[in-house]
Scaffold this motif. Structure first.
Motif, mmCIF file in Angstrom:
data_model
loop_
_atom_site.group_PDB
_atom_site.id
_atom_site.type_symbol
_atom_site.label_atom_id
_atom_site.label_comp_id
_atom_site.label_asym_id
_atom_site.label_seq_id
_atom_site.Cartn_x
_atom_site.Cartn_y
_atom_site.Cartn_z
ATOM 1 N N VAL B 244 1.043 -1.407 -0.355
ATOM 2 C CA VAL B 244 -0.146 -0.180 -0.203
ATOM 3 C C VAL B 244 1.020 1.661 0.046
ATOM 4 C CG1 VAL B 244 -1.976 1.012 1.452
ATOM 5 C CG2 VAL B 244 -1.666 -0.776 1.047
ATOM 6 N N ALA B 245 1.690 1.316 0.982
ATOM 7 C CA ALA B 245 2.878 1.740 1.231
ATOM 8 C C ALA B 245 3.337 2.375 -0.566
ATOM 9 C CB ALA B 245 3.630 1.947 1.696
ATOM 10 N N GLY B 246 4.103 1.603 -1.584
ATOM 11 C CA GLY B 246 4.354 1.603 -2.459
ATOM 12 C C GLY B 246 3.483 2.359 -3.014
ATOM 13 N N VAL B 247 2.094 2.031 -3.456
ATOM 14 C CA VAL B 247 1.356 2.393 -4.205
ATOM 15 C C VAL B 247 1.209 3.511 -3.872
ATOM 16 C CG1 VAL B 247 -1.140 2.394 -5.192
ATOM 17 C CG2 VAL B 247 0.179 0.178 -4.789
ATOM 18 N N ILE B 248 1.111 4.010 -2.712
ATOM 19 C CA ILE B 248 0.341 5.755 -2.447
ATOM 20 C C ILE B 248 1.764 6.783 -3.150
ATOM 21 C CG2 ILE B 248 -0.056 7.328 -0.350
ATOM 22 C CD1 ILE B 248 -1.701 5.130 0.677
ATOM 23 N N THR B 249 2.843 6.384 -2.791
ATOM 24 C CA THR B 249 4.307 7.242 -2.970
ATOM 25 C C THR B 249 4.318 7.488 -3.728
ATOM 26 O OG1 THR B 249 5.774 5.426 -2.256
ATOM 27 C CG2 THR B 249 4.827 6.527 -0.140
ATOM 28 N N THR B 250 3.747 6.075 -5.154
ATOM 29 C CA THR B 250 4.740 5.845 -6.015
ATOM 30 C C THR B 250 3.631 7.189 -7.396
ATOM 31 O OG1 THR B 250 5.173 3.545 -6.574
ATOM 32 C CG2 THR B 250 4.496 4.762 -8.431
ATOM 33 N N ILE B 251 2.153 6.763 -6.564
ATOM 34 C CA ILE B 251 1.102 7.540 -7.448
ATOM 35 C C ILE B 251 2.058 9.255 -7.047
ATOM 36 C CG2 ILE B 251 -0.726 9.160 -7.728
ATOM 37 C CD1 ILE B 251 -1.822 5.764 -7.491
ATOM 38 N N ALA B 252 2.525 9.158 -5.647
ATOM 39 C CA ALA B 252 2.667 11.100 -5.252
ATOM 40 C C ALA B 252 3.863 10.873 -6.035
ATOM 41 C CB ALA B 252 2.625 11.135 -3.990
ATOM 42 N N ALA B 253 4.808 10.792 -6.293
ATOM 43 C CA ALA B 253 6.028 10.684 -7.676
ATOM 44 C C ALA B 253 5.588 11.028 -8.674
ATOM 45 C CB ALA B 253 7.149 9.639 -7.206
ATOM 46 N N LEU B 254 4.731 10.083 -9.375
ATOM 47 C CA LEU B 254 5.273 10.433 -11.070
ATOM 48 C C LEU B 254 3.774 11.657 -10.870
ATOM 49 C CD1 LEU B 254 3.904 6.391 -11.333
ATOM 50 C CD2 LEU B 254 6.142 8.121 -11.866
ATOM 51 N N ALA B 255 2.707 11.579 -9.988
ATOM 52 C CA ALA B 255 1.800 12.819 -10.510
ATOM 53 C C ALA B 255 2.276 14.058 -9.817
ATOM 54 C CB ALA B 255 0.646 12.037 -9.964
ATOM 55 N N SER B 256 3.461 14.074 -9.649
ATOM 56 C CA SER B 256 4.063 15.533 -8.097
ATOM 57 C C SER B 256 3.393 16.545 -9.395
ATOM 58 C CB SER B 256 5.173 15.464 -8.164
ATOM 59 O OG SER B 256 6.273 15.491 -9.391
ATOM 60 N N PHE B 257 3.374 17.314 -8.765
ATOM 61 C CA PHE B 257 3.278 19.096 -9.330
ATOM 62 C C PHE B 257 3.214 20.421 -7.903
ATOM 63 C CE2 PHE B 257 0.205 22.503 -9.775
ATOM 64 C CZ PHE B 257 0.793 23.039 -11.282
ATOM 65 N N ASP B 258 3.187 20.343 -7.227
ATOM 66 C CA ASP B 258 2.964 21.212 -6.011
ATOM 67 C C ASP B 258 3.912 21.292 -5.984
ATOM 68 O OD1 ASP B 258 0.149 19.726 -5.902
ATOM 69 O OD2 ASP B 258 -0.095 20.481 -4.259
ATOM 70 N N LEU B 259 4.792 20.516 -5.536
ATOM 71 C CA LEU B 259 6.044 20.628 -4.610
ATOM 72 C C LEU B 259 7.163 21.600 -5.944
ATOM 73 C CD1 LEU B 259 7.667 19.865 -2.450
ATOM 74 C CD2 LEU B 259 8.319 17.947 -2.999
#
Lengths: 271, 319
Positions: B244-259
């Motif tokens: 689950v952690a892998g899935v959530i953080t991977t989405i955050a990495a690929l779809a990053s924008f704000d940062l």
């Protein structure tokens, strides 16, 4: 591994310092007078609380905060009620096609916001819902829906069947079962969902940046994202603006931190 | 903080999530048809909003990706040319590579740090464990824009990072980190590590609660030390949570924008461009809505592919 206790605390403290130093950094920076040149972490000669007042005024935070609060106040109840009703329909009433529907909602969890926001802007522009609170509120509710439906459905499907059957034998209608039997035992789940929704609504950036061109209708984070472009070099002012935006969410986190934790950990773990 | 009782990690309520797969199971008795039809009234509001404001726009983005459109003049059919462009334009496919590289910093390292935090916080309740847990999770609740602004300053020429390096005698390596051609992406990624580690920890702690204590007992009797107990009992026990952690953080990495938007805005010289940033720029600054849509669609396909891969490689054969 004897004597491990002090080693253990040593590593924990080191990690905590790494997490907290950036906070200490911006708090110290914000207490310098606006425009001061900073050299790393430094204690100001005197606490300049007026930097916050200046950041509030320059950053148009009266309007930004009003928008943020307005959007959150509508999104959270709206989305929570819709997610609860849908979760009930899927898990307890088990409507026709509930498997397909559940799958359709869960699929939404992997859609990156980028693929939604481009067309959403032009779709809403056609119907006059850009620069509109209604547009942003409905869009946020839609973005949050996959998680909320999944969360409430999971919660309701764990309620003992006998509880629901007993109420039905007494002749209770569907809505009464939900309101009188399920909701009273579901407050923890609902609270968690509300707190998460508040956090996501408060922190939402890209959607608001795209949908709200009118600076008075932007939310605090999206206003901050543009503020940073105007005052790139004024570190104390930026730091103060950051703290203004962070403060409400940190307060909510500290007050509801157990809800945050159970929501994020349990909601995320799917079969 | 005073609200938290001293029993360190709050026990998760009887794992409601596990019931997800049984929601459609055959265990429940058949019901009158009327109820199953009326149930639609309950699902309808959520479904309408979800379809109207998420699915419909996503499908429209797919349609727009096949057009050449500036948002004003009538669109022209473009076929697959917007997609071809993504793989011909260096800036565009490099952005995709950058986002894949960010997975290391948003996902792989945080999972490692999260496991370390879990190992340190588990076991006998000691003083201050709740404090550490609250602190480690804190970055996760902050708006990424504020996180970005904070780190932009910490990484700057006169920032705290260089101050620290000076203090420990590494003055020679100090620089404006986010402006460094070779290191900007890594510096950016480490902000992601700072944000995501606490999330991973929280997931693993919740998972570790469910491990049967007798497993530790058995391991101890076999003479396994703390390290081996962690490796052979705790890590396999939180396997689901690692997925689950892998899935959530991977989405955050690929779809990053704000940062990225507030720290580097893609610079220096496009070294930190990510798909999210280019989608925004193409659609809302450069009037290339077809190109932006195609990139967003490619991003979605990559997210789904990578998430499926993460789930596949961390799957649990026994379940």
């Amino acid at each position: 591994m004897r004597g491990g206790v002090s080693l253990r605390y040593g590593v924990l403290v080191l990690l905590a310092v790494m997490v907290l130093v950036p906070f200490a950094g911006i708090v110290l920076a914000a207490l310098h007078p606006s425009g001061a040149q900073l050299d790393g972490l430094s204690i100001p000669d005197r606490w300049s609380w007026e930097t916050f007042a200046l950041a509030w005024e320059r950053g148009n935070f009266t309007n930004l905060m009003r928008s943020s609060v307005l959007i959150a106040v509508f999104v959270v109840p709206l989305a929570v009620v819709m997610a609860t009703l849908a979760g009930y329909g899927l898990a307890v009433l088990r409507v026709w096609g509930h498997r397909t529907l559940s799958f359709a909602f869960v699929m939404g969890l992997t859609l990156p916001i980028e693929v939604i926001v481009v067309a959403l802007y032009f779709n809403l522009r056609e119907v006059g819902l850009t620069d509109s609170y209604v547009g942003v509120i409905l869009a946020e509710a839609a973005l949050f829906m996959p998680f909320g439906v999944y969360w409430m459905q999971t919660h309701f499907s764990n309620v003992p069947e006998e509880l629901i059957e007993a109420a039905r034998i007494d002749g209770a209608r569907d809505l009464v079962v939900l309101a009188r039997v399920l909701l009273p035992i579901s407050w923890p789940a609902v609270t968690t969902l509300s707190v998460l929704y508040f956090m996501w609504s408060w922190n939402q950036f890209m959607l608001v940046l795209v949908m709200m061109q009118d600076p008075d209708r932007r939310t605090a984070p999206s206003g901050l994202g543009l503020f940073v472009g105007q005052y790139t070099t004024d570190i104390p002012l930026l730091a103060a603006a950051c703290l203004i935006v962070i403060a409400p969410i940190v307060v909510v986190y500290l007050v509801f931190q157990r809800s945050f934790v159970s929501g994020i950990t349990q909601g995320a773990i799917k079969g | 903080m005073a609200r938290e009782p001293s029993t360190a990690v709050s026990p998760p309520r009887a794992a409601p999530a596990r019931g997800a797969e049984t929601a459609g199971g055959p265990a429940r008795p058949p019901r009158r048809l009327g109820r199953r039809a009326r149930g639609w009234l309950y699902v309808l509001p959520a479904l309408a909003v979800y379809l109207g404001f998420a699915i419909w726009p996503a499908l429209n983005t797919l349609r727009l990706s096949l057009l050449t459109w500036d948002g004003i003049l009538p669109p022209v059919w473009a076929g697959l040319s917007n997609y071809v462009k993504i793989f011909q334009d260096e800036a565009l496919y490099e952005a995709i590579l950058h986002s894949l590289a960010l997975i290391v910093f948003f996902s792989v390292i945080p999972i490692g740090v999260g496991l370390l935090m879990t190992a340190l916080l588990m076991g006998k309740v000691r003083r201050g464990m709740t404090f550490f847990r609250i602190v480690f999770f804190l970055p996760q609740v902050l708006p990424l824009v504020a996180v970005g602004i904070t780190w932009r300053w910490l990484y700057s020429e006169n920032g705290a990072v260089n101050q620290l390096l000076d203090a420990i005698g590494l003055a020679s390596v100090t620089r404006a980190w986010l402006g460094d051609y070779g290191l900007a992406l890594i510096a950016l990624g480490l902000i992601g590590t700072w944000v995501m580690s606490g999330l991973c920890m929280m997931l693993f702690l919740a998972g570790a609660q469910k491990i049967d204590p007798s497993l530790y007992e058995a391991a101890r009797l076999d003479g396994a030390g703390a390290l081996r107990q962690f490796r052979h009992v705790t890590v396999p026990g939180v396997r689901r949570e690692i997925t689950v952690a892998g899935v959530i953080t991977t989405i955050a990495a690929l779809a990053s924008f704000d940062l990225v938007f507030v720290t580097t805005n893609g610079g220096p010289a496009g070294q930190t461009n990510v798909p999210g940033l280019l989608v925004y720029r193409l659609a809302f600054n450069e009037g290339d809505i077809g190109g932006a849509s195609a990139l967003a669609v490619v991003l979605t396909v990559i997210v789904i592919a990578v998430v499926s891969a993460v789930r596949y490689f961390t799957r649990d054969e026994e379940r």
